[in-house]
Design a protein around this motif. Structure first.
Motif, PDB file in Angstrom:
ATOM      1  N   GLY A 250       0.583  -1.385  -0.328  1.00 56.96           N
ATOM      2  CA  GLY A 250       0.384  -0.182   0.377  1.00 56.96           C
ATOM      3  C   GLY A 250       0.649   1.155  -0.191  1.00 56.96           C
ATOM      4  N   HIS A 251       2.203   1.165   0.239  1.00 60.00           N
ATOM      5  CA  HIS A 251       2.846   2.738   0.144  1.00 60.00           C
ATOM      6  C   HIS A 251       4.068   2.187  -1.030  1.00 60.00           C
ATOM      7  N   THR A 252       3.824   3.446  -1.556  1.00 58.74           N
ATOM      8  CA  THR A 252       4.835   3.728  -3.095  1.00 58.74           C
ATOM      9  C   THR A 252       6.269   4.207  -2.743  1.00 58.74           C
ATOM     10  N   LEU A 253       6.877   3.597  -2.906  1.00 54.40           N
ATOM     11  CA  LEU A 253       8.315   3.715  -2.602  1.00 54.40           C
ATOM     12  C   LEU A 253       9.101   4.660  -3.882  1.00 54.40           C
ATOM     13  N   LEU A 254       8.264   5.253  -4.598  1.00 58.35           N
ATOM     14  CA  LEU A 254       9.217   5.476  -6.387  1.00 58.35           C
ATOM     15  C   LEU A 254       9.873   7.077  -5.867  1.00 58.35           C
ATOM     16  N   ASP A 255       9.845   7.832  -4.302  1.00 62.52           N
ATOM     17  CA  ASP A 255       9.903   8.550  -4.238  1.00 62.52           C
ATOM     18  C   ASP A 255      11.171   8.714  -3.113  1.00 62.52           C
ATOM     19  N   LEU A 256      11.769   7.466  -2.784  1.00 62.63           N
ATOM     20  CA  LEU A 256      12.603   6.805  -1.885  1.00 62.63           C
ATOM     21  C   LEU A 256      14.196   7.004  -2.536  1.00 62.63           C
ATOM     22  N   PRO A 257      15.225   6.815  -1.960  1.00 60.06           N
ATOM     23  CA  PRO A 257      16.166   6.934  -3.009  1.00 60.06           C
ATOM     24  C   PRO A 257      16.566   5.000  -3.120  1.00 60.06           C
ATOM     25  N   TYR A 258      17.593   5.426  -4.374  1.00 59.63           N
ATOM     26  CA  TYR A 258      17.173   4.039  -4.886  1.00 59.63           C
ATOM     27  C   TYR A 258      18.602   2.961  -3.842  1.00 59.63           C
ATOM     28  N   ARG A 259      19.078   3.418  -2.577  1.00 59.44           N
ATOM     29  CA  ARG A 259      19.861   2.482  -1.324  1.00 59.44           C
ATOM     30  C   ARG A 259      18.468   1.834  -0.463  1.00 59.44           C
ATOM     31  N   ASP A 260      17.965   2.793  -0.657  1.00 64.08           N
ATOM     32  CA  ASP A 260      16.981   2.241   0.523  1.00 64.08           C
ATOM     33  C   ASP A 260      16.163   1.614  -0.117  1.00 64.08           C
ATOM     34  N   ARG A 261      15.564   1.206  -1.627  1.00 65.67           N
ATOM     35  CA  ARG A 261      14.727   0.507  -2.234  1.00 65.67           C
ATOM     36  C   ARG A 261      15.699  -0.340  -1.921  1.00 65.67           C
ATOM     37  N   ARG A 262      16.492  -0.542  -2.501  1.00 64.44           N
ATOM     38  CA  ARG A 262      17.399  -1.887  -2.504  1.00 64.44           C
ATOM     39  C   ARG A 262      17.264  -3.059  -1.360  1.00 64.44           C
ATOM     40  N   GLU A 263      17.171  -2.200  -0.286  1.00 68.28           N
ATOM     41  CA  GLU A 263      17.708  -2.908   1.173  1.00 68.28           C
ATOM     42  C   GLU A 263      16.346  -3.186   1.005  1.00 68.28           C
ATOM     43  N   LEU A 264      15.537  -2.248   0.601  1.00 61.92           N
ATOM     44  CA  LEU A 264      13.779  -2.962   1.576  1.00 61.92           C
ATOM     45  C   LEU A 264      13.509  -4.393   0.582  1.00 61.92           C
ATOM     46  N   LEU A 265      14.385  -4.241  -0.912  1.00 65.42           N
ATOM     47  CA  LEU A 265      13.758  -5.689  -1.795  1.00 65.42           C
ATOM     48  C   LEU A 265      14.606  -6.887  -1.113  1.00 65.42           C
ATOM     49  N   ASP A 266      15.961  -6.390  -0.589  1.00 69.15           N
ATOM     50  CA  ASP A 266      16.507  -7.703  -0.429  1.00 69.15           C
ATOM     51  C   ASP A 266      16.068  -8.306   0.486  1.00 69.15           C
ATOM     52  N   SER A 267      15.584  -8.046   1.386  1.00 71.00           N
ATOM     53  CA  SER A 267      14.487  -7.972   2.637  1.00 71.00           C
ATOM     54  C   SER A 267      13.494  -9.074   2.299  1.00 71.00           C
ATOM     55  N   LEU A 268      13.206  -9.136   1.416  1.00 70.66           N
ATOM     56  CA  LEU A 268      11.814  -9.793   1.041  1.00 70.66           C
ATOM     57  C   LEU A 268      12.604 -11.410   0.346  1.00 70.66           C
ATOM     58  N   GLY A 269      13.802 -11.308   0.280  1.00 72.73           N
ATOM     59  CA  GLY A 269      13.803 -12.734   0.211  1.00 72.73           C
ATOM     60  C   GLY A 269      13.501 -13.543  -1.588  1.00 72.73           C
ATOM     61  N   LEU A 270      13.529 -12.867  -2.229  1.00 72.78           N
ATOM     62  CA  LEU A 270      13.420 -13.159  -3.926  1.00 72.78           C
ATOM     63  C   LEU A 270      14.439 -13.245  -4.545  1.00 72.78           C
ATOM     64  N   GLY A 271      15.035 -13.258  -3.988  1.00 71.01           N
ATOM     65  CA  GLY A 271      17.134 -14.267  -4.777  1.00 71.01           C
ATOM     66  C   GLY A 271      17.430 -12.712  -6.158  1.00 71.01           C
TER      67      GLY A 271
END
Length: 320
Positions: free
Chosen positions: A124-145
């Motif tokens: 439910g939250h858009t992440l478009l305005d977050l820095p790339y560094r933060d978006r990647r940290e969130l992505l890496d936490s999801l276990g998608l490989g």
């Protein structure tokens, strides 16, 4: 907030490794096609310009399994690997036009992988305005490989060259995500020169290729003369085709035949002799060694059709 659909992917500019490398991270540039996965009860997949890839690449839904019960939009690349584990655009080409790979018995024979590299929406939250560094940290936490992002160092680019990979994408660590925009915060640095081209015609084959395509006549859009935009001839290609690729290309071009050249200016007789002209609707990709002084591709090699590209967008990319 509802999961947005479709999102147009953010694009990189061509160039060299940034001078201020401490502000960037590097990702491997996979030799595949862009795809966004939308998770909201089920999984939908889109390419550029909203193309629906859901049925073409069911492997992506399996990759999104760790997100069961969540809502997300993930950006990434569809890649086919050869038996040696190297990305193979030729293998991916054999899946691009297949809308039911399971029915065609290709899932085991020609599997694809999904390489996630960005996260645009989560629960439910858009992440478009977050820095790339933060978006990647969130992505890496999801276990998608998701493949790791790497330090911005020349040694990383050199390692991709030794491994026969296409190159890297340098991404500024503080950059937001701008859908549909090509911005200098992302820089693609290639080991191999490649470009998209538009097929404008073909010349009949001889010998083993008699009765089919011998070579393709290629064009791009650009400035034909000062202040005048047009469709320009950039060369012809007759190498890099498998027999299956030649047959598929002939099948695609046959219904597009027209009676005259689609180029904005005339061409020498040695180029147009025996040419079969087509509407410039098919985009392909070639590898080449350099641009000649007269704006032609030197030593082009055909790599395949790009169903994810629009002809009007195919223009010459200059390195900075």
């Amino acid at each position: 907030m509802a999961v947005p659909y479709p999102v147009e992917p953010m694009l990189a500019v061509p160039g060299e490794l940034p001078q201020d490398c401490d502000e960037y991270a590097l990702e491997v540039k996979w030799d595949g096609i862009r795809a966004l996965a939308y998770v909201d009860g089920g999984v939908r997949v889109s390419g550029r310009h909203g193309a629906d890839f859901t049925s073409r690449y069911p492997e992506i839904a399996a990759c999104m399994a760790p997100l069961a019960g969540r809502r997300a939009v993930v950006d990434g690349e569809v890649v086919a690997f050869d038996p040696q584990g190297r990305p193979s655009f030729a293998r991916l080409q054999r899946r691009m036009h297949v809308t039911d790979p399971a029915g065609a018995r290709l899932l085991g024979h020609l599997p694809v992988s999904y390489m996630p590299f960005d996260l645009l929406h989560l629960d439910g939250h858009t992440l478009l305005d977050l820095p790339y560094r933060d978006r990647r940290e969130l992505l890496d936490s999801l276990g998608l490989g998701a493949p790791p992002y790497l330090p911005c160092e020349p040694e990383v680019l050199e390692a991709t060259r030794r491994q026969g990979l296409e190159g890297v994408v340098a991404k500024r660590l503080d950059s937001p995500y701008l859908p549909g925009r090509r911005v200098e915060w992302w820089v693609k640095v290639k080991n191999l020169l490649t470009t998209e081209v538009v097929v404008a015609g073909w010349r009949p084959g001889k010998g083993r290729r008699a009765g089919g395509v011998g070579s393709l006549l290629l064009g791009m859009y650009g400035e034909a003369s000062p202040g005048r935009f047009g469709f320009q001839f950039v060369g012809h290609v007759g190498t890099g085709f498998t027999d299956a690729m030649l047959e598929d290309t002939h099948r695609l071009l046959k219904p597009l035949g027209i009676g005259q050249s689609p180029f904005s200016s005339g061409l020498p007789r040695q180029i147009t002799k025996d040419a079969r002209w087509v509407r410039p609707e098919i985009v392909g990709e070639v590898a080449f060694t350099m641009w000649t002084l007269d704006g032609r591709l030197r030593n082009p090699v055909w790599r395949g059709v790009r169903i994810d590209k629009v002809p009007a967008e195919v223009r010459r990319e200059e390195r900075e």
